[in-house]
Design a protein around this motif. Sequence first.
Motif, PDB file in Angstrom:
ATOM      1  N   LEU A 245      -6.028  -4.801  -5.028  1.00  0.00           N
ATOM      2  CA  LEU A 245      -5.319  -5.840  -5.301  1.00  0.00           C
ATOM      3  C   LEU A 245      -4.437  -4.869  -5.996  1.00  0.00           C
ATOM      4  CD1 LEU A 245      -3.947  -8.600  -5.480  1.00  0.00           C
ATOM      5  CD2 LEU A 245      -5.411  -8.867  -7.636  1.00  0.00           C
ATOM      6  N   VAL A 246      -3.011  -4.815  -5.597  1.00  0.00           N
ATOM      7  CA  VAL A 246      -2.053  -3.934  -6.409  1.00  0.00           C
ATOM      8  C   VAL A 246      -0.982  -5.073  -6.915  1.00  0.00           C
ATOM      9  CG1 VAL A 246      -0.194  -2.002  -5.980  1.00  0.00           C
ATOM     10  CG2 VAL A 246      -2.310  -2.211  -4.329  1.00  0.00           C
ATOM     11  N   LEU A 247      -0.845  -4.756  -8.192  1.00  0.00           N
ATOM     12  CA  LEU A 247      -0.014  -5.546  -8.987  1.00  0.00           C
ATOM     13  C   LEU A 247       1.129  -5.109  -9.688  1.00  0.00           C
ATOM     14  CD1 LEU A 247      -3.196  -6.539 -10.277  1.00  0.00           C
ATOM     15  CD2 LEU A 247      -1.852  -8.527  -9.913  1.00  0.00           C
ATOM     16  N   ASP A 248       2.447  -5.943  -9.562  1.00  0.00           N
ATOM     17  CA  ASP A 248       3.471  -5.642 -10.537  1.00  0.00           C
ATOM     18  C   ASP A 248       3.232  -6.084 -11.764  1.00  0.00           C
ATOM     19  OD1 ASP A 248       6.256  -5.226 -10.985  1.00  0.00           O
ATOM     20  OD2 ASP A 248       6.498  -7.311 -11.013  1.00  0.00           O
ATOM     21  N   LEU A 347      -3.659   1.892   4.031  1.00  0.00           N
ATOM     22  CA  LEU A 347      -2.626   0.936   3.417  1.00  0.00           C
ATOM     23  C   LEU A 347      -3.103  -0.484   3.967  1.00  0.00           C
ATOM     24  CD1 LEU A 347       0.680   2.953   4.362  1.00  0.00           C
ATOM     25  CD2 LEU A 347       0.051   2.086   1.991  1.00  0.00           C
ATOM     26  N   ASP A 348      -3.527  -0.605   5.055  1.00  0.00           N
ATOM     27  CA  ASP A 348      -4.209  -2.018   5.553  1.00  0.00           C
ATOM     28  C   ASP A 348      -5.105  -2.507   4.588  1.00  0.00           C
ATOM     29  OD1 ASP A 348      -5.917  -0.368   6.306  1.00  0.00           O
ATOM     30  OD2 ASP A 348      -6.075  -0.881   8.401  1.00  0.00           O
ATOM     31  N   SER A 349      -5.749  -1.610   3.760  1.00  0.00           N
ATOM     32  CA  SER A 349      -6.751  -2.210   2.505  1.00  0.00           C
ATOM     33  C   SER A 349      -6.308  -2.956   1.156  1.00  0.00           C
ATOM     34  CB  SER A 349      -7.637  -0.945   2.349  1.00  0.00           C
ATOM     35  OG  SER A 349      -8.289  -0.642   3.157  1.00  0.00           O
ATOM     36  N   LEU A 350      -4.687  -2.659   1.241  1.00  0.00           N
ATOM     37  CA  LEU A 350      -4.174  -2.982   0.181  1.00  0.00           C
ATOM     38  C   LEU A 350      -3.507  -4.534   0.211  1.00  0.00           C
ATOM     39  CD1 LEU A 350      -1.653   0.052  -0.741  1.00  0.00           C
ATOM     40  CD2 LEU A 350      -4.190  -0.470  -1.384  1.00  0.00           C
ATOM     41  N   VAL A 351      -3.657  -5.465  -1.132  1.00  0.00           N
ATOM     42  CA  VAL A 351      -2.903  -6.481  -1.164  1.00  0.00           C
ATOM     43  C   VAL A 351      -1.863  -6.578  -2.066  1.00  0.00           C
ATOM     44  CG1 VAL A 351      -3.108  -9.105  -1.661  1.00  0.00           C
ATOM     45  CG2 VAL A 351      -4.961  -8.051  -0.354  1.00  0.00           C
ATOM     46  N   LEU A 367       6.243  -1.755   5.325  1.00  0.00           N
ATOM     47  CA  LEU A 367       4.736  -1.436   5.223  1.00  0.00           C
ATOM     48  C   LEU A 367       3.973  -2.889   5.850  1.00  0.00           C
ATOM     49  CD1 LEU A 367       3.725   0.469   2.109  1.00  0.00           C
ATOM     50  CD2 LEU A 367       4.321   1.470   4.356  1.00  0.00           C
ATOM     51  N   PRO A 368       4.199  -3.259   6.968  1.00  0.00           N
ATOM     52  CA  PRO A 368       3.621  -4.314   7.684  1.00  0.00           C
ATOM     53  C   PRO A 368       2.012  -4.670   7.613  1.00  0.00           C
ATOM     54  CG  PRO A 368       4.572  -3.180   9.413  1.00  0.00           C
ATOM     55  CD  PRO A 368       4.935  -2.250   8.086  1.00  0.00           C
ATOM     56  N   MET A 369       1.391  -3.570   7.608  1.00  0.00           N
ATOM     57  CA  MET A 369      -0.033  -3.527   7.373  1.00  0.00           C
ATOM     58  C   MET A 369      -0.596  -3.837   5.982  1.00  0.00           C
ATOM     59  SD  MET A 369       1.091  -0.482   6.685  1.00  0.00           S
ATOM     60  CE  MET A 369       1.695   0.240   8.241  1.00  0.00           C
ATOM     61  N   VAL A 370       0.320  -3.773   5.167  1.00  0.00           N
ATOM     62  CA  VAL A 370       0.047  -4.347   3.382  1.00  0.00           C
ATOM     63  C   VAL A 370       0.098  -5.706   3.383  1.00  0.00           C
ATOM     64  CG1 VAL A 370       0.589  -4.226   1.053  1.00  0.00           C
ATOM     65  CG2 VAL A 370       0.603  -1.957   2.671  1.00  0.00           C
ATOM     66  N   ALA A 371      -0.832  -6.419   2.964  1.00  0.00           N
ATOM     67  CA  ALA A 371      -0.781  -7.802   2.620  1.00  0.00           C
ATOM     68  C   ALA A 371       0.223  -7.875   1.578  1.00  0.00           C
ATOM     69  CB  ALA A 371      -2.231  -8.488   2.665  1.00  0.00           C
ATOM     70  N   THR A 372       1.292  -8.949   1.752  1.00  0.00           N
ATOM     71  CA  THR A 372       1.867  -9.000   0.680  1.00  0.00           C
ATOM     72  C   THR A 372       2.214 -10.414   0.096  1.00  0.00           C
ATOM     73  OG1 THR A 372       3.627  -7.404   1.535  1.00  0.00           O
ATOM     74  CG2 THR A 372       4.512  -8.834  -0.164  1.00  0.00           C
ATOM     75  N   VAL A 373       2.120 -10.706  -1.223  1.00  0.00           N
ATOM     76  CA  VAL A 373       2.134 -12.025  -1.643  1.00  0.00           C
ATOM     77  C   VAL A 373       3.418 -12.276  -2.613  1.00  0.00           C
ATOM     78  CG1 VAL A 373       0.616 -13.736  -2.880  1.00  0.00           C
ATOM     79  CG2 VAL A 373      -0.514 -12.267  -1.545  1.00  0.00           C
TER      80      VAL A 373
END
Length: 594
Positions: A245-248, A347-351, A367-373
Amino acid sequence: MIYNDFRSKVTPSLADILSLGGRIVSGSWPFPEVADAREIKVHVMGTATTDMLLRCVAVACAQEGLRPKVSQSLYGAFMQDVLNPASELYSIKPDIVLIVSDWHSLVADIPPSASNDEVALIVDAKVSEILSIWKRLTETLGVKIVHQFPPPPPYRLTGLAEKFLPVSYSNQLRSLFEKLWNAETYGVQMLDLEQFALENGSKSTFAPRVWYGAKLPIENSGLPGYVPLLRSALRGALNTVKKALVLDLDNTLWGGVIGDDGVDGIKLGTSDARSEAFSAFQAYVKSLAARGVILAVCSKNDPEIAKLGFAHIASILKYEDFAAFECSWGDKASGLRKIAKNLNIGLDSLVFVDDNPVECGLVQQELPMVATVHLDGDPADFVTKIEDGYWFQFQKYSREDFSRTGAYSARAAALVEQSSATDLPTYLKGLEMVGMVLRPEENQIERVVQLGQKTNQFNLLTRRYDEETIRAYLANEENIVFACSLKDKFGDHGLVSVLIGEAKGKELRIVEWVMSCRVFSRTFEQFIINEVIAASVARGITKIVGSYQATAKNAVVSELYAQLGFVLVDENLWELDLTQSPAAVETFVALASS
């Protein structure tokens, strides 16, 4: 049996798909084919009408970047197709089978006076039936299985007394599910709709009228929310699970801007509703980390100023909780690439979560393989926005899951030290690594299986063994089954590698070798092969044979056997002659004393 060819790599909404009506069932996917999209064959079967779920499968696959071909068994033909090797199911040879069970087929009408033991016998019979189906499909077709289990029926009957009555439908279903979960699951992804029903409204989403009217497992209005849940199961089946989980930071982990408002000015704590919501979100993120989700930061910020936010008296998260901390004024797509590289995961392991729609849009584009919320609006809704994606859905925990963040933080610390080292041997010696190889104990088998199921890069054959197969190898004392652990001065990485060698007379054939990405390139593989050689010589083995089967992700080990002194004797087949007393391969990992 209906067979459909869906082609797409775009992500149409479920509303778009449903609006096409019958054209979806009878025709082709109405979007241009993308040549590099992986094709996946999914077969849907079960004890309910599955036509509408085919559309959900198609959407879920498309949103995962796959080009789906979807087929289904006729209603009522589920068991016939499984048991008959001449059925079309076996000629299609799907990659994934989705089994849809309704509660009517899983429970029995048992007299209320029945004892716990009598109920257990009936439930156990149903458990055995399901396990036999799983085993047959996995062994004869080699498919991955997603088995969907229904929520209990919304019957109160006699109220509180019913809740604790062993024969109640709800208790039968929960007992069945628990026993299946504790059994050898053959890698099956168990999709539980009980929580889904609570969140989406059991009376509407699973209304009796849709069952009696058309034997539908879910009401149409519930399908949009069902798609992300199905996507999570597909990721589990395909070993493409989300890991980090990658956070701002600003207006994501706290209210306000740390560079403008200062430590005392950001919103955290209990002083008002907004501050409390941000603190609750931090607590949620901390809970994910405690359960094995890797945490990282990707923020447009000065790194030293950004760290000040975690010094706030009410901050639940601390700087040390993050395995990667990418703060700069560069674009976030580049930051995410650096994070994935430093953590050694795809990269496909990142949210990625951010409150800024522009940043989210850039990442989605680049990076369409990154899940973006996109965490827009009220921070009180942040947890729900992440949970709605079902990004982190584990089937079971292992002990290593609970220490994963610490292990990746140790990796990050080692990388920092590496950057200041003058040469690689000096750096590796400075890590003070200690390794251990042991035959796995019973409580480690689950982790051994998990490592083989999840690992894609350092995985020489990608065979995905289940518990039954691991135990079969362990049953022969001549086989070598090593569960390998590593420690260094920064921390304990736990059980991070598994090697299985099958003894055939004087030959040992390596049938599985996997290693966690967080300990790559540390000469741990050299340490392990030295231990394998020693154990082989002690057993009278004269030759070790290893194979390599290339996949889209395991190129990193394509030359492993050559690096370890093996000789290529055939295409992807390597041998090490032990009669020549090969010298030990250089390693900077010391053997643990006990």
